[in-house]
Design an enzyme around this catalytic site. Structure first.
Site, PDB file in Angstrom:
ATOM      1  CB  SER A 133      -4.434  -6.934  -7.052  1.00 38.75           C
ATOM      2  OG  SER A 133      -4.897  -6.184  -8.130  1.00 38.75           O
ATOM      3  NE  ARG A 189      -1.086 -10.426 -18.624  1.00 39.24           N
ATOM      4  CZ  ARG A 189      -1.292 -10.517 -17.320  1.00 39.24           C
ATOM      5  NH1 ARG A 189      -2.369  -9.957 -16.789  1.00 39.24           N
ATOM      6  NH2 ARG A 189      -0.460 -11.169 -16.549  1.00 39.24           N
ATOM      7  CG  ASP A 202       0.711  -0.788  -6.596  1.00 39.94           C
ATOM      8  OD1 ASP A 202       0.311  -0.386  -7.710  1.00 39.94           O
ATOM      9  OD2 ASP A 202       0.100  -1.629  -5.912  1.00 39.94           O
ATOM     10  CG  HIS A 252      -0.580  -3.790  -8.944  1.00 44.49           C
ATOM     11  ND1 HIS A 252      -1.080  -3.484  -7.691  1.00 44.49           N
ATOM     12  CD2 HIS A 252      -1.443  -4.710  -9.474  1.00 44.49           C
ATOM     13  CE1 HIS A 252      -2.197  -4.161  -7.475  1.00 44.49           C
ATOM     14  NE2 HIS A 252      -2.433  -4.915  -8.544  1.00 44.49           N
ATOM     15  CG  ASP A 253       3.241  -7.659 -11.610  1.00 42.92           C
ATOM     16  OD1 ASP A 253       2.013  -7.747 -11.368  1.00 42.92           O
ATOM     17  OD2 ASP A 253       3.736  -7.918 -12.716  1.00 42.92           O
TER      18      ASP A 253
END
Length: 375
Positions: free
Chosen positions: A154, A224, A319, A352-353
């Protein structure tokens, strides 16, 4: 992996720098410090060092635990350790908390030695370029002239790219994982909404909340929650939560009804208790500003022309925030210059994680390549 594959108990170190650092914005930090951790042993020729660059909410605690009772190992503990893909029996691994961070490096929440008060909003905007410059100084401090590899996911992948632009002769291998050469308009928009949630929190006080005895928890919590949604894929959220009701039946109100809502609130509350809001603002801005092609008429190929390292670029099918197409832009720019590059698009459901997860295919790629890196 069992604890026998762990780097074990670790502790953070702090490097102090008294040579002024001129930032890309033109602001100058007369002095600063960086928190870092190391794992493994630096070999006699100092040729086995690997720098791990963290993402937006990461830090220098990349592997291991701080105490036997510590329930939370470093954020990439599944990747780093004896016998793991990034094998600490072979490599000397360095994790650093980026300048402007809130986990031990100089940042908005740390004390300005010139005033004996927190920097607060006066801490300057930092960029990916500034981080790489400060990391290079840390390597000088450690007596390391060249990295065996720089690895980042990232925002960390952007730093890996910048290393090969700013210091091409100091990197032999570069891993750019779940990253992009710049942010899309949509990603800039997500970051702006997150920042506005923080800035408009009545407890923010223009960034000087430290001296008001408050914290903009509500804004940081919302920021968040928004960010976390973008890190997950729809399939992953559907499989884990679906439309499961928290109480088994609809209550017709605005408290938590769905398990998904409960999870987001938990993540938001946890993050708001651990992370500094001013740091969050600066980290997202660094993401926004990174665009190495801009200095070369929009040509990423031209920006990467002087790179020397061998590259590994990895993306993940689910992602959507840093899509595989963005990784392929990096690959194409490297190929335009006939640079050696290996590309893998990993089928993974975590969004994405995925770059943080112990996916067998992903880890096999990392292990196979790193095993061939000569030190």
């Amino acid at each position: 992996m069992s604890e026998t594959n762990s780097v074990g108990l670790v502790s953070a170190q702090v490097a102090h720098f008294h040579t002024p650092l001129t930032l890309k914005s033109g602001a100058v930090l007369p002095q600063y410090h960086l928190a870092y951790e190391t794992y493994g042993t630096l070999n006699g020729s100092r040729s086995n060092a690997v720098l791990v660059c963290h993402a937006l909410s990461g830090n220098h605690h990349v592997a291991g635990r701080y105490s036997p009772q510590d329930k939370h190992p470093g954020w990439w503990d599944n990747l780093i350790g004896p016998g793991k893909p990034l094998d600490t029996n072979k490599f000397f691994v360095i994790g650093v908390n980026n300048l402007g961070g809130c986990h031990g490096s100089s940042g908005p929440s740390s004390v300005n030695p010139l005033t004996d008060r927190p920097y607060s909003a006066s801490f300057p905007i930092v960029t990916v370029e500034d981080w790489v410059e400060s990391q290079a100084r840390l390597l000088d401090y450690l007596g390391i002239s060249q990295l065996a590899a720089v690895i980042g996911g990232s925002l960390g992948g952007m730093q890996a790219l910048q290393w090969n632009i700013a210091y091409p002769t100091r990197v032999r291998h570069a891993f750019v994982i779940a990253s992009a050469p710049n942010l899309t308009a949509q990603n800039i928009a997500f970051n702006e909404v997150a920042r506005q949630a923080i800035i408009t929190d009545p407890e923010f006080f223009d960034g000087d909340y430290y001296n008001h005895g408050t914290l903009p928890r509500r804004g940081l919590r919302i920021a968040r929650m928004l960010g976390h949604i973008t890190y997950l894929s729809d399939d992953a959220m559907g499989e884990k939560f679906g439309r499961k009701l928290r109480h088994g039946a609809v209550r017709y109100g605005f408290d938590v009804e769905f398990e998904m809502e409960s999870y987001l609130r938990y993540q938001g509350d946890k993050f708001a208790g651990e992370f500094d809001a001013n740091t969050y603002l600066r980290m997202t801005r660094a993401l926004d500003y990174f665009d190495p092609a801009a200095a070369f008429g929009g040509s990423l190929s031209a920006a990467l022309k002087t790179a020397i390292a061998k590259f590994v670029v990895i993306s993940f099918t689910s992602d959507w925030r840093f899509s595989p197409a963005r990784s392929r832009e990096i690959v194409q720019a490297l190929l335009d210059n006939a640079h050696p590059v290996k590309y893998a698009e990993v089928t993974a459901e975590h969004g994405h994680d995925a770059f943080l997860m112990p996916d067998p295919h992903y880890h096999a790629i990392m292990r196979a390549y790193l095993a061939q890196v000569k030190v």
